[in-house]
Design an enzyme around this catalytic site. Structure first.
Site, PDB file in Angstrom:
ATOM      1  N   LYS A  61       6.856  19.929 -16.081  1.00  0.00           N
ATOM      2  CA  LYS A  61       6.693  21.079 -15.188  1.00  0.00           C
ATOM      3  C   LYS A  61       7.247  22.345 -15.830  1.00  0.00           C
ATOM      4  CE  LYS A  61       9.104  19.043 -12.165  1.00  0.00           C
ATOM      5  NZ  LYS A  61       9.882  18.643 -11.004  1.00  0.00           N
ATOM      6  N   GLY A  97      10.077  20.868  -6.758  1.00  0.00           N
ATOM      7  CA  GLY A  97       9.911  19.566  -7.417  1.00  0.00           C
ATOM      8  C   GLY A  97       9.591  18.465  -6.427  1.00  0.00           C
ATOM      9  N   CYS A  98      10.271  18.469  -5.297  1.00  0.00           N
ATOM     10  CA  CYS A  98      10.013  17.457  -4.267  1.00  0.00           C
ATOM     11  C   CYS A  98       8.621  17.634  -3.674  1.00  0.00           C
ATOM     12  CB  CYS A  98      11.067  17.538  -3.175  1.00  0.00           C
ATOM     13  SG  CYS A  98      12.711  17.043  -3.738  1.00  0.00           S
TER      14      CYS A  98
END
Length: 156
Positions: A61, A97-98
């Site tokens: 990412k 991110g989650c």
């Protein structure tokens, strides 16, 4: 955030069992013992290097990067794909991110992993854009997960 011995266990015991790992740029550097990637070529190389740790796929990412685009690299089936979206100017990045992880988990429901990651990237871009105008608390506020519900209520 992990002690060196925990990183070693992560690499030897957990990553080889994973379908997809989703490190950000600093996490990838820690896992590999490299400097943080600053170019797309370095990101692509790090995604491929992370794949050698044994996970089925790697989504490196690029949210911690810079530029007009938020560029991620998906290494899957021996190839590395560039997946990008506009970089959204917002302080509301808590939970990115989650959010990405939760939405690419659709692959467990029969959606191909590459398609699930692409859908998750689109979802996250929309959640970040919807959150850009919010002023919640101090520091990094949350992404706006409610954007889709609001849009369905105000649609055509």
């Amino acid at each position: 955030m992990l002690a060196p011995d925990a990183v070693a266990i992560l690499k030897s015991d957990l990553i080889p069992r994973a379908t997809l790992i989703t490190p950000n740029l600093p996490e990838a550097a820690t896992l590999l013992g490299f400097d943080i990637a600053t170019t797309e070529a370095e990101m692509e190389a790090q995604a491929a290097a992370l794949a050698k740790l044994g996970a089925t796929g790697v989504l490196l990412k690029g949210g911690h990067g810079s530029g007009d685009e938020a560029v991620d690299f998906l290494h899957l089936d021996g190839r590395t794909l560039r997946i990008s979206g506009p970089r959204i100017a917002t302080r509301n990045t808590h939970g990115t991110g989650c959010a990405l992880g939760g939405h690419h988990s659709r692959s467990g429901k029969g959606v191909a992993l590459e398609a699930a990651v692409r859908q998750a990237k689109t979802y996250l871009g929309n959640a970040l854009a919807a959150a850009a105008h919010h002023h919640l608390g101090a520091g990094h506020g949350p992404v706006d997960h409610m954007f889709a519900i609001r849009a369905s209520r105000t649609g055509p």
